[in-house]
Design a protein around this motif. Structure first.
Motif, short mmCIF file in Angstrom:
data_model
loop_
_atom_site.label_atom_id
_atom_site.label_comp_id
_atom_site.label_asym_id
_atom_site.label_seq_id
_atom_site.Cartn_x
_atom_site.Cartn_y
_atom_site.Cartn_z
N SER A 40 -32.01 -11.55 -27.42
CA SER A 40 -33.30 -12.69 -26.59
C SER A 40 -32.00 -13.65 -25.82
O SER A 40 -32.82 -14.23 -25.08
CB SER A 40 -33.07 -13.84 -27.92
OG SER A 40 -32.28 -13.94 -29.04
N ARG A 43 -31.61 -12.46 -22.62
CA ARG A 43 -32.06 -11.51 -21.25
C ARG A 43 -32.63 -13.50 -20.22
O ARG A 43 -32.97 -13.20 -19.13
CB ARG A 43 -33.43 -12.01 -22.22
CG ARG A 43 -34.85 -11.76 -21.13
CD ARG A 43 -36.32 -11.46 -22.26
NE ARG A 43 -37.50 -11.73 -20.90
CZ ARG A 43 -38.62 -11.74 -21.34
NH1 ARG A 43 -38.76 -12.00 -22.92
NH2 ARG A 43 -39.85 -11.01 -20.64
N TRP A 44 -32.03 -13.95 -20.69
CA TRP A 44 -32.16 -15.51 -19.68
C TRP A 44 -30.70 -16.11 -19.46
O TRP A 44 -30.48 -16.72 -18.34
CB TRP A 44 -32.49 -16.70 -20.58
CG TRP A 44 -33.91 -16.26 -21.03
CD1 TRP A 44 -34.65 -15.78 -22.16
CD2 TRP A 44 -35.27 -15.65 -20.02
NE1 TRP A 44 -36.15 -15.78 -22.61
CE2 TRP A 44 -36.34 -15.28 -21.29
CE3 TRP A 44 -35.31 -15.57 -19.07
CZ2 TRP A 44 -37.36 -15.18 -20.92
CZ3 TRP A 44 -36.42 -15.32 -18.53
CH2 TRP A 44 -37.97 -14.95 -19.24
N TRP A 106 -29.21 -23.01 -25.96
CA TRP A 106 -29.53 -22.03 -26.53
C TRP A 106 -28.98 -21.99 -28.29
O TRP A 106 -28.26 -22.35 -28.17
CB TRP A 106 -28.28 -20.77 -25.41
CG TRP A 106 -26.79 -21.19 -26.61
CD1 TRP A 106 -26.05 -21.33 -25.32
CD2 TRP A 106 -25.84 -20.07 -27.29
NE1 TRP A 106 -24.50 -20.93 -26.60
CE2 TRP A 106 -24.58 -20.89 -27.66
CE3 TRP A 106 -26.73 -18.93 -28.60
CZ2 TRP A 106 -24.00 -20.29 -28.50
CZ3 TRP A 106 -25.73 -18.74 -29.56
CH2 TRP A 106 -24.47 -19.17 -28.98
N ALA A 141 -35.52 -23.91 -16.50
CA ALA A 141 -35.80 -23.01 -17.02
C ALA A 141 -36.78 -21.65 -16.05
O ALA A 141 -37.64 -22.11 -15.23
CB ALA A 141 -36.84 -22.60 -18.01
N ASN A 145 -39.27 -17.82 -19.27
CA ASN A 145 -38.62 -18.92 -20.12
C ASN A 145 -39.60 -19.32 -20.94
O ASN A 145 -39.48 -20.72 -21.24
CB ASN A 145 -36.93 -19.07 -20.00
CG ASN A 145 -35.94 -19.39 -21.36
OD1 ASN A 145 -37.11 -19.45 -22.76
ND2 ASN A 145 -34.87 -19.30 -20.82
N SER A 148 -37.32 -21.75 -23.45
CA SER A 148 -36.66 -22.95 -23.42
C SER A 148 -38.05 -24.03 -22.50
O SER A 148 -37.60 -25.12 -22.65
CB SER A 148 -36.24 -22.18 -22.25
OG SER A 148 -35.27 -23.42 -21.91
#
Length: 199
Positions: A40, A43-44, A106, A141, A145, A148
Protein backbone atom coordinates in the motif's frame (compact mmCIF):
# COMPACT_ATOMS: atom_id res chain seq x y z
CA UNK A 1 14.40 27.40 2.73
CA UNK A 2 14.14 26.31 6.40
CA UNK A 3 12.09 28.39 8.76
CA UNK A 4 14.02 30.57 11.17
CA UNK A 5 13.69 29.91 14.90
CA UNK A 6 12.29 26.37 14.59
CA UNK A 7 10.10 25.29 17.50
CA UNK A 8 11.21 22.64 19.94
CA UNK A 9 9.69 19.15 20.01
CA UNK A 10 5.90 19.26 19.98
CA UNK A 11 3.45 16.60 21.08
CA UNK A 12 -0.09 16.65 19.73
CA UNK A 13 -2.79 14.75 21.63
CA UNK A 14 -5.82 14.15 19.40
CA UNK A 15 -7.61 11.11 20.85
CA UNK A 16 -7.50 8.32 19.95
CA UNK A 17 -4.17 9.33 18.43
CA UNK A 18 -0.99 10.84 19.82
CA UNK A 19 1.64 12.53 17.65
CA UNK A 20 5.22 13.38 18.52
CA UNK A 21 8.58 13.81 16.78
CA UNK A 22 10.42 10.61 15.85
CA UNK A 23 12.87 9.15 18.37
CA UNK A 24 15.76 6.75 17.93
CA UNK A 25 13.89 3.99 19.75
CA UNK A 26 11.10 4.11 17.14
CA UNK A 27 13.30 2.40 14.55
CA UNK A 28 12.05 -1.14 15.13
CA UNK A 29 8.40 -0.06 15.08
CA UNK A 30 8.96 1.94 11.90
CA UNK A 31 10.67 -0.99 10.24
CA UNK A 32 7.80 -3.32 11.12
CA UNK A 33 5.15 -0.84 9.93
CA UNK A 34 6.87 -0.36 6.58
CA UNK A 35 7.43 -4.07 6.02
CA UNK A 36 3.72 -4.61 6.68
CA UNK A 37 2.73 -1.88 4.25
CA UNK A 38 4.88 -2.45 1.17
CA UNK A 39 1.88 -3.13 -1.07
CA UNK A 40 0.00 0.00 0.00
CA UNK A 41 2.48 2.66 1.14
CA UNK A 42 5.22 1.37 -1.12
CA UNK A 43 3.11 2.00 -4.19
CA UNK A 44 3.19 5.76 -3.60
CA UNK A 45 6.33 6.51 -1.57
CA UNK A 46 9.70 5.76 -3.11
CA UNK A 47 11.48 5.31 0.22
CA UNK A 48 9.12 2.45 1.12
CA UNK A 49 10.57 -0.51 -0.79
CA UNK A 50 11.24 -4.24 -0.50
CA UNK A 51 14.80 -3.67 0.70
CA UNK A 52 13.73 -1.42 3.57
CA UNK A 53 15.63 -2.71 6.59
CA UNK A 54 16.23 -1.65 10.18
CA UNK A 55 19.22 0.46 9.18
CA UNK A 56 17.04 2.34 6.66
CA UNK A 57 14.54 3.03 9.45
CA UNK A 58 17.32 4.39 11.66
CA UNK A 59 18.57 6.62 8.84
CA UNK A 60 15.10 7.95 8.15
CA UNK A 61 14.54 8.80 11.80
CA UNK A 62 17.93 10.52 11.98
CA UNK A 63 17.01 12.62 8.93
CA UNK A 64 13.67 13.54 10.48
CA UNK A 65 15.34 14.64 13.72
CA UNK A 66 17.98 16.63 11.88
CA UNK A 67 15.31 18.28 9.73
CA UNK A 68 13.32 19.30 12.79
CA UNK A 69 16.36 20.81 14.52
CA UNK A 70 17.29 22.74 11.37
CA UNK A 71 13.75 23.97 10.72
CA UNK A 72 13.62 22.20 7.38
CA UNK A 73 10.85 19.69 8.09
CA UNK A 74 8.55 18.65 10.91
CA UNK A 75 7.87 14.93 10.89
CA UNK A 76 5.56 13.32 13.46
CA UNK A 77 5.19 9.67 14.40
CA UNK A 78 1.52 8.76 14.89
CA UNK A 79 0.46 6.32 17.62
CA UNK A 80 -2.94 4.78 18.30
CA UNK A 81 -4.64 4.42 21.68
CA UNK A 82 -2.62 1.28 22.47
CA UNK A 83 0.69 3.02 21.82
CA UNK A 84 1.28 1.16 18.56
CA UNK A 85 2.85 3.07 15.68
CA UNK A 86 0.09 3.81 13.16
CA UNK A 87 2.02 5.90 10.63
CA UNK A 88 3.62 9.25 10.01
CA UNK A 89 2.61 12.80 9.08
CA UNK A 90 4.83 15.73 8.34
CA UNK A 91 5.43 19.15 6.85
CA UNK A 92 8.31 19.57 4.44
CA UNK A 93 9.46 21.64 1.43
CA UNK A 94 9.11 24.71 3.62
CA UNK A 95 9.28 28.07 1.86
CA UNK A 96 9.91 30.82 4.39
CA UNK A 97 9.64 33.59 1.82
CA UNK A 98 6.06 32.65 0.96
CA UNK A 99 5.25 30.92 4.28
CA UNK A 100 4.25 27.74 2.47
CA UNK A 101 4.83 24.04 3.11
CA UNK A 102 3.93 20.58 1.84
CA UNK A 103 1.90 18.13 3.92
CA UNK A 104 2.55 14.42 3.57
CA UNK A 105 1.12 11.39 5.37
CA UNK A 106 1.09 7.60 5.40
CA UNK A 107 -0.60 4.97 7.55
CA UNK A 108 0.29 1.32 7.97
CA UNK A 109 -1.96 -1.15 6.18
CA UNK A 110 -3.56 -2.59 9.30
CA UNK A 111 -5.14 0.75 10.33
CA UNK A 112 -6.57 1.66 6.94
CA UNK A 113 -10.23 2.67 6.97
CA UNK A 114 -10.22 4.19 10.46
CA UNK A 115 -9.81 7.82 9.42
CA UNK A 116 -6.46 8.12 11.18
CA UNK A 117 -4.72 9.82 8.25
CA UNK A 118 -7.24 12.66 8.05
CA UNK A 119 -7.33 13.10 11.83
CA UNK A 120 -3.54 13.29 12.09
CA UNK A 121 -3.07 15.36 8.94
CA UNK A 122 -5.52 17.97 10.16
CA UNK A 123 -3.69 18.25 13.49
CA UNK A 124 -0.35 18.77 11.74
CA UNK A 125 -1.92 21.33 9.41
CA UNK A 126 -3.10 23.26 12.49
CA UNK A 127 0.45 23.00 13.86
CA UNK A 128 1.73 24.41 10.58
CA UNK A 129 -0.62 27.37 10.63
CA UNK A 130 -0.61 28.18 14.35
CA UNK A 131 2.93 27.25 15.41
CA UNK A 132 4.96 27.75 12.23
CA UNK A 133 2.89 30.63 10.90
CA UNK A 134 2.38 29.11 7.47
CA UNK A 135 -0.17 30.78 5.22
CA UNK A 136 -0.56 27.93 2.73
CA UNK A 137 -0.11 24.19 2.84
CA UNK A 138 -0.08 22.02 -0.26
CA UNK A 139 -0.86 18.34 -0.61
CA UNK A 140 0.36 16.65 -3.78
CA UNK A 141 -0.98 13.19 -4.62
CA UNK A 142 -0.42 11.06 -7.70
CA UNK A 143 -3.58 10.93 -9.79
CA UNK A 144 -3.96 7.24 -8.99
CA UNK A 145 -3.59 7.72 -5.23
CA UNK A 146 -7.27 8.09 -4.45
CA UNK A 147 -6.86 7.43 -0.72
CA UNK A 148 -4.51 10.38 -0.36
CA UNK A 149 -6.87 12.58 -2.34
CA UNK A 150 -9.82 11.61 -0.13
CA UNK A 151 -7.77 12.44 2.94
CA UNK A 152 -6.91 15.88 1.57
CA UNK A 153 -10.56 16.60 0.86
CA UNK A 154 -11.67 15.43 4.31
CA UNK A 155 -9.49 17.98 6.05
CA UNK A 156 -10.85 20.79 3.87
CA UNK A 157 -8.12 21.13 1.24
CA UNK A 158 -9.30 22.35 -2.14
CA UNK A 159 -8.43 20.58 -5.37
CA UNK A 160 -6.66 23.17 -7.50
CA UNK A 161 -5.64 21.22 -10.55
CA UNK A 162 -3.43 18.54 -12.04
CA UNK A 163 0.29 19.15 -12.45
CA UNK A 164 1.87 17.16 -15.25
CA UNK A 165 4.86 14.96 -14.40
CA UNK A 166 4.77 16.39 -10.87
CA UNK A 167 5.96 13.35 -8.91
CA UNK A 168 8.54 10.65 -9.52
CA UNK A 169 7.25 7.16 -8.77
CA UNK A 170 9.86 4.41 -8.93
CA UNK A 171 11.75 6.11 -11.71
CA UNK A 172 8.66 7.17 -13.66
CA UNK A 173 7.26 10.71 -13.74
CA UNK A 174 3.53 10.85 -13.06
CA UNK A 175 0.85 13.51 -13.05
CA UNK A 176 -0.42 14.59 -9.65
CA UNK A 177 -3.40 16.34 -8.14
CA UNK A 178 -2.46 19.51 -6.25
CA UNK A 179 -4.53 20.54 -3.23
CA UNK A 180 -4.27 23.85 -1.43
CA UNK A 181 -5.07 24.45 2.22
CA UNK A 182 -5.27 27.85 3.93
CA UNK A 183 -6.16 28.51 7.58
CA UNK A 184 -9.83 29.26 6.91
CA UNK A 185 -10.27 25.91 5.16
CA UNK A 186 -9.97 24.21 8.54
CA UNK A 187 -13.08 26.01 9.80
CA UNK A 188 -15.37 23.10 8.98
CA UNK A 189 -18.23 21.82 11.16
CA UNK A 190 -17.36 19.28 13.84
CA UNK A 191 -19.68 16.80 12.15
CA UNK A 192 -17.40 16.73 9.10
CA UNK A 193 -14.37 16.06 11.29
CA UNK A 194 -16.17 13.24 13.08
CA UNK A 195 -17.19 11.75 9.76
CA UNK A 196 -13.53 11.59 8.78
CA UNK A 197 -12.76 9.52 11.90
CA UNK A 198 -15.64 7.10 11.37
CA UNK A 199 -15.11 6.50 7.66
Amino acid sequence: MPLQNPPGPAELAIPPLALRPWRDDDAQALHEAIRESLDSVGRWLQWCHVNYDLDAARQRIAACKQGWDAGGQYAFAVFDATGRLAGGVGLNQLDERNMRGNLGYWMRTSVNGRGYAAHAARAVAVFGFETLGLQRIEIVAATGNLASQRCAERIGARREGIARSRVLMHGQSEDAVVYGLVPTDLDQPAAAQNAAMSS
